[in-house]
Scaffold this active site. Structure first.
Site, mmCIF file in Angstrom:
data_model
loop_
_atom_site.group_PDB
_atom_site.id
_atom_site.type_symbol
_atom_site.label_atom_id
_atom_site.label_comp_id
_atom_site.label_asym_id
_atom_site.label_seq_id
_atom_site.Cartn_x
_atom_site.Cartn_y
_atom_site.Cartn_z
ATOM 1 C CG ASN A 1 23.723 75.641 54.756
ATOM 2 O OD1 ASN A 1 24.668 74.926 55.055
ATOM 3 N ND2 ASN A 1 22.865 76.119 55.670
ATOM 4 C CE LYS B 1 6.363 64.247 45.906
ATOM 5 N NZ LYS B 1 6.406 63.168 44.936
ATOM 6 C CG ASP C 1 21.242 86.236 64.535
ATOM 7 O OD1 ASP C 1 22.046 85.586 65.232
ATOM 8 O OD2 ASP C 1 21.568 86.870 63.517
ATOM 9 C CB ILE C 2 21.306 80.889 67.293
ATOM 10 C CG1 ILE C 2 20.140 80.150 66.619
ATOM 11 C CG2 ILE C 2 21.789 80.157 68.537
ATOM 12 C CD1 ILE C 2 20.520 78.819 65.981
ATOM 13 C CG PHE D 1 32.513 80.792 61.973
ATOM 14 C CD1 PHE D 1 32.685 80.393 63.285
ATOM 15 C CD2 PHE D 1 33.449 80.387 61.027
ATOM 16 C CE1 PHE D 1 33.761 79.595 63.649
ATOM 17 C CE2 PHE D 1 34.527 79.592 61.374
ATOM 18 C CZ PHE D 1 34.693 79.196 62.693
ATOM 19 C CE LYS E 1 24.368 88.361 63.354
ATOM 20 N NZ LYS E 1 24.196 86.973 62.912
#
Ligand code: PMT
Length: 397
Positions: A205, A284, A301-302, A318, A336
């Site tokens: 990302n 590849k 999910d940390i 965040f 969470k």
């Protein structure tokens, strides 16, 4: 009461300086205004006299006009010198140490923190010599409140409009970095993860790591022992920070969980992949069919794992959203079981991924606070202060 010495130089943004005086006085500051000759072509000293309640200083060598305060006394009086708007000419004079009028002389005499809020045509702002002067001023310890982008008085569009008075006011009056995290171990994640498809390709990302690295720096300055778990970025490690470098979401999970039990606070600023290819091919992938499919599986999910520990640290997440910012942020906060969440818009012209600036809407169970658009460094300082405040509240109740 904070003594603010406001230097106004000659640009169309001089009218915004009047609003600045009003905002500072509303916050209980005493303001004295110094104007250059060209500033007086844009706005009358009387306006500033009326708003500040003090005589306006315009001349270097006229004792009467100095109103019984020499430039040295004015410089001594100030807790902070702000030049807003700061024209290209004024910035150049300050960077070279010229002292041919009251404002530039005051800059040389000032021993207090100095802030400048540049305002000029976009081409002038981008000119190498202006950028060199800005870099020089920063190196001399001046804080530059970056101009904003938009339509300019000259009809052009681009970067160069003076920052909004509310932004300048907030930045100037933000509490100085205090040792609010003294003695705490703070764990921070930053940057993107890379999820390999084969030995040469990966899914990632747009995160640059700037937000997380700024937080690490702010936390160290606030007295914390900092461990930074960083995805692949091209930033230098901040001084005095323990950096653990990782690449994938799975590696980031391992590195964070290895430190989470022993830390007091976790701030998850990393942009962790939500999905990762089920198989990373050993060789590849060759080009055959006109379409192909990649099967992805959810990563761990940390943030949720840290907050779900039997004895979790103060956990700050965040939320990066392109729409419904508040709704999604609140959902993450509650689902969470976080202590706080800092929500930011992404995919917009300003802020978010790979930008020098950002703005945050911070939520906790019983309240929220808006941190307006500013440099990530200053934003991180403000977020750290807020984290420390809420950490202390949680640990004293
Ligand atoms: O790095 P910069 O270029 O400076 O940009 C800063 C930033 C936009 C990356 C940063 O401000 C930010 O928003 N970071 C979180 C990005 C993100 O992944 O948001 P999210 O809404 O998808 O995730 C919510 C939270 O869950 C985040 O704290 C994230 O770290 C965490 N998460 C997500 C997935 C996962 N598998 N594990 C996680 O811990």
């Amino acid at each position: 009461m904070k003594h603010i010495l406001l230097g106004v130089s000659g640009g169309i943004a001089a009218y915004k300086a009047a609003e600045l005086v009003r905002l500072f006085r509303k916050q209980g500051c005493e303001v004295r205004v110094v104007m250059t000759e060209s500033a007086m072509q844009f706005i009358s000293p009387l306006t500033f006299q009326a708003l500040s309640g003090n005589p306006v200083h315009t001349e270097l060598l006229n004792a009467d006009a100095e109103n019984a305060m020499s430039h040295i006394n004015l410089a001594r009086w100030a807790d902070v010198l702000l030049i807003a708007p700061a024209t290209a000419n004024t910035l150049a004079k300050c960077s070279y140490g010229l002292a041919d009028d009251l404002l530039s002389t005051l800059y040389l005499a000032a021993q207090c923190p100095v802030y400048v809020a540049p305002a000029m045509n976009q081409a002038m702002w981008h000119k190498t010599v202006t950028q060199d002067n800005i870099a020089k001023l920063k190196a001399h310890g001046v804080t530059v409140i970056n101009p904003e982008s938009g339509e300019q008085a000259c009809g052009e569009t681009g970067l160069g409009r003076m920052a909004e008075p509310a932004t300048i006011c907030q930045q100037l009056l933000a509490e100085p970095v205090v040792r609010c995290l003294q003695g705490l171990h703070v764990l921070i994640s930053a940057g993107p993860t890379r999820e390999p498809l084969d030995p040469v390709r990966y899914i990632t990302n747009r995160s640059s790591g700037k937000m997380g690295y700024a937080l690490a720096k702010a936390a160290v300055n606030a007295g914390a022992q900092v461990t930074l778990v960083s995805g692949s970025v091209s930033l230098a490690a901040p001084d005095s920070v323990d950096v653990v470098r990782v690449e994938t979401a799975a590696e980031m999970y391992e590195a964070v969980m290895a430190n989470a039990q022993s830390c007091d606070m976790y701030i998850g600023a990393a942009a962790v992949a939500d999905y990762s290819p089920i198989v990373a091919e050993a060789q590849k992938i060759k080009k055959h069919a006109s379409q192909t499919t990649i099967i992805l599986q959810k990563t761990q999910d940390i943030l949720a794992a840290v907050a779900g520990l039997a004895s979790p640290p103060f956990t700050v997440g965040f939320a990066a959203e392109t729409h419904n910012l508040e709704v999604y942020a609140q959902k993450k906060l509650h689902e969470k079981h976080l202590d706080m969440i800092a929500a930011n818009w992404v995919g917009r012209e300003k802020g978010g991924f790979d930008s020098e600036q950002n703005a945050l809407q911070v939520f906790w169970k019983t309240g929220q606070k808006t941190l307006v658009m500013m440099d990530k460094i200053q934003l991180a300082e403000q977020l750290v202060l807020l984290c420390a405040e809420k950490f202390n509240e949680k640990n004293t109740t």
